[in-house]
Structure formats: C-alpha cells, structure tokens
Design a protein around this motif. Structure first.
Motif, mmCIF file in Angstrom:
data_model
loop_
_atom_site.group_PDB
_atom_site.id
_atom_site.type_symbol
_atom_site.label_atom_id
_atom_site.label_comp_id
_atom_site.label_asym_id
_atom_site.label_seq_id
_atom_site.Cartn_x
_atom_site.Cartn_y
_atom_site.Cartn_z
ATOM 1 N N UNK A 157 45.525 37.032 35.921
ATOM 2 C CA UNK A 157 45.415 37.649 37.248
ATOM 3 C C UNK A 157 46.348 38.854 37.343
ATOM 4 N N UNK A 158 47.594 38.679 36.902
ATOM 5 C CA UNK A 158 48.560 39.773 36.982
ATOM 6 C C UNK A 158 48.177 40.944 36.074
ATOM 7 N N UNK A 167 47.263 44.739 37.108
ATOM 8 C CA UNK A 167 47.991 45.871 36.531
ATOM 9 C C UNK A 167 47.039 46.871 35.881
ATOM 10 N N UNK A 168 46.084 46.369 35.108
ATOM 11 C CA UNK A 168 45.129 47.268 34.447
ATOM 12 C C UNK A 168 44.257 47.994 35.465
ATOM 13 N N UNK A 211 39.379 50.060 32.880
ATOM 14 C CA UNK A 211 38.297 49.158 33.307
ATOM 15 C C UNK A 211 38.159 47.907 32.439
ATOM 16 N N UNK A 212 39.215 47.137 32.336
ATOM 17 C CA UNK A 212 39.183 45.892 31.572
ATOM 18 C C UNK A 212 39.663 44.778 32.481
ATOM 19 N N UNK A 213 38.877 43.719 32.579
ATOM 20 C CA UNK A 213 39.272 42.579 33.402
ATOM 21 C C UNK A 213 38.689 41.311 32.800
#
Length: 90
Positions: free
Chosen positions: A45-46, A50-51, A57-59
């Motif tokens: 989540x953190x 941050x990204x 665009x990375x999750x």
C-alpha cells in the motif's frame, strides 16, 4: 506400580513433550507467515502510494495471489511482484 506401568507412563510423558514441541514450532511458523502478510500488505500500500505520487504507473493489487506470494517468500516475494510489474513497464 510395576515396571511396565512406569515404562508406559514415561513413554506417554515423552510423547506429550514432543507433541507440545511440534505444536509450538508450527505456531511459530504460522505466526511468521501472518506477520509477513501484514507487513507485506502495508508495504504494498505504501509503495503503491509512493509510486503514484512520483508519477510511475506501477501498482500491485492486494489479491490472494500477491498475499500468498509475500506471505510465503517474504521480502523476496515483495521484490518479485514489483520486479514483474517493472518488467512489464519496459
């Protein structure tokens, strides 16, 4: 008491001690996995936040497969998930 009764009581006590030791070890392993899952989910989540703030665009989603990966592999699983996502970004 005769010798045979004492012998069976001693065997029973030894078996009980071994059983308690096995349960304690399994409880420690289960607790370790639970801690890894919780820390990994908070870390995902953190890092996703941050990204996102940095415009990258990375999750990684919190789905059962990612939770299982982080829970079983720990930080290596965490790095693996984000490594795969960054590889797809290339």
């Amino acid at each position: 008491m005769d010798k045979q009764t004492v012998f069976f009581i001693m065997i029973g006590i030894c078996a009980l001690v071994l059983f308690i030791g096995i349960l304690k070890r399994k409880a420690a392993i289960l607790l370790n996995i639970i801690v890894r899952v919780i820390v990994g989910c908070v870390g995902m989540i953190l890092l996703n936040d941050f990204l996102h703030q940095q415009g990258i665009p990375v999750a990684a989603g919190l789905n059962p497969l990612n939770i299982l990966t982080v829970g079983s592999l720990g930080t290596g699983g965490f790095a693996l998930i984000y490594g795969i996502l960054f590889y797809h970004l290339l």
